[in-house]
Write an enzyme that holds these catalytic residues in place. Structure first.
Site, PDB file in Angstrom:
ATOM      1  N   SER A  95       0.860  -1.192   0.000  1.00 52.74           N
ATOM      2  CA  SER A  95       0.000   0.000   0.000  1.00 52.74           C
ATOM      3  C   SER A  95       0.893   1.238   0.000  1.00 52.74           C
ATOM      4  CB  SER A  95      -0.888   0.013   1.247  1.00 52.74           C
ATOM      5  OG  SER A  95      -1.678  -1.137   1.302  1.00 52.74           O
ATOM      6  N   LYS A 170      -7.219   2.093  -3.395  1.00 52.14           N
ATOM      7  CA  LYS A 170      -6.824   1.530  -2.087  1.00 52.14           C
ATOM      8  C   LYS A 170      -6.763   2.639  -1.021  1.00 52.14           C
ATOM      9  CE  LYS A 170      -4.961  -1.266   0.966  1.00 52.14           C
ATOM     10  NZ  LYS A 170      -5.817  -2.182   1.726  1.00 52.14           N
ATOM     11  N   LYS A 239      -0.347   4.679   8.599  1.00 50.47           N
ATOM     12  CA  LYS A 239       0.356   4.944   7.338  1.00 50.47           C
ATOM     13  C   LYS A 239      -0.650   5.150   6.195  1.00 50.47           C
ATOM     14  CE  LYS A 239       1.289   1.782   4.572  1.00 50.47           C
ATOM     15  NZ  LYS A 239       1.673   0.605   3.800  1.00 50.47           N
TER      16      LYS A 239
END
Ligand code: NAD
Length: 296
Positions: A95, A170, A239
């Site tokens: 990611s 995402k 994150k």
């Protein structure tokens, strides 16, 4: 097919195992030698560096913690770009922000390699079962080439658009997950403080307009049991919220709710909960209010 696999942690390890089970030659590299040895004992092949993994492979998959590590793994002297043979396809399933993949894809192109961003959703359970949702940003030819491999790892494979678009969706998805988890935590504490039974609360919300994946996946299995083993760690969710905030800044999109959710996860990190599951964010509110949302 010869596949390089770099980063065999919570997600990458079961993914690499599924590729090995599907009879591919999988060349594995990770800085954690113990997990590489474990996979080698189950039919995996080893590579001493990302460069070596790339030199042996037709496709290299990366499943790494963050953008800085992805960039280093690509560009270092012993990195993927230094080792690939012409025609190599690199698939980053970590990611990261869209702009990281755009930058890496441009470098890959200069070396004659194809590049795809293919982040996933579905957690360790989905990685284990080979049922991940995979969101791919790639040229159509590249997507066609990697799709059969991705089908071993996931159940729903989406070709979203060009490089960067897998990361973009995402980021959007995990912005929502972070916001929903933070909201579910404070809402459950409010209900408990008001004297509601956690199981009754969950049963009714699941049938009502306040329901969410965060609540359904994390209330009964994690919070109510006091089990905060990840799952999906707070540090990774933090994150991902950073990726959303950063992408919002790049594109001039205000994200007040996302920024607040990130600060709530910052509070849980300050409490030392970074490596616990995202549901552990509830401990911040439990400590403040003196109630615990547990059953049994
Ligand atoms: P993890 O920390 O469990 O695994 C990362 C692996 O990368 C570790 O084995 C580590 O040793 C290895 N690594 C670190 N630096 C390295 C380097 N320089 N070279 C080679 N290997 C290195 O993380 P994870 O949970 O497997 O997540 C991986 C990626 O997938 C992240 O980007 C995360 O955001 C994403 N993701 C995770 C989940 C989840 O539920 N855990 C779900 C979807 C997406």
């Amino acid at each position: 097919m010869r596949i390089g696999f770099i980063g065999v942690g919570a997600m990458g390890k079961p993914m690499a195992q599924n590729l090995i089970k599907a009879a591919h030659d999988v060349y594995i590299y990770d800085i954690n030698q113990a997990v590489v040895a474990e996979l080698a004992s189950r039919g995996g092949l080893t590579a001493a560096t990302p460069k070596e993994a790339a030199s042996r492979a037709e496709i290299v998959i990366t499943m790494l913690p963050n953008a800085a590590i992805v960039e280093d793994t690509m560009t270092a002297d012993n990195g993927i770009l230094a080792g690939g043979n012409p025609g190599l396809t690199i698939v980053d399933m970590s990611s990261v922000a869209p702009r990281t993949s755009l930058k890496m894809a441009a470098l890959a192109k200069q070396r004659g390699f194809q590049y795809a961003d293919a982040p996933v959703s579905g957690g360790v359970a989905g990685a284990d079962a080979g049922t991940l949702t995979i969101m791919v940003g790639a040229e159509p030819d590249t997507f066609r080439q990697i799709e059969p491999v991705l089908q071993i790892l996931g159940k729903k494979i989406y070709h979203v658009g060009p490089v960067g678009s897998g990361d973009a969706i995402k980021v959007v998805n995990n912005l929502l997950l972070g916001v929903h988890m933070a909201a579910a935590a404070e809402a459950l504490v409010l209900g408990a403080k008001a004297g509601l039974n956690p199981e009754v609360m969950l049963e009714i919300i699941k049938e009502s307009s306040g329901r969410s994946y965060a609540l359904e996946a994390k209330a009964a299995n994690f919070i109510f049991k006091g089990n905060f083993t990840p799952g999906f760690a707070i540090d990774l969710q933090y994150k991902d919220l950073e990726l959303a905030v950063e992408t919002g800044k790049n594109l001039g999109v205000p994200l007040p709710v996302g920024n607040l959710a990130q600060q709530i996860f910052e509070m849980s990190r300050a409490k030392g909960l970074g490596r616990e599951d995202i549901s552990a964010v509830i401990k911040v509110w439990e400590e403040l209010t003196g109630v615990q949302v547990r059953t049994g």
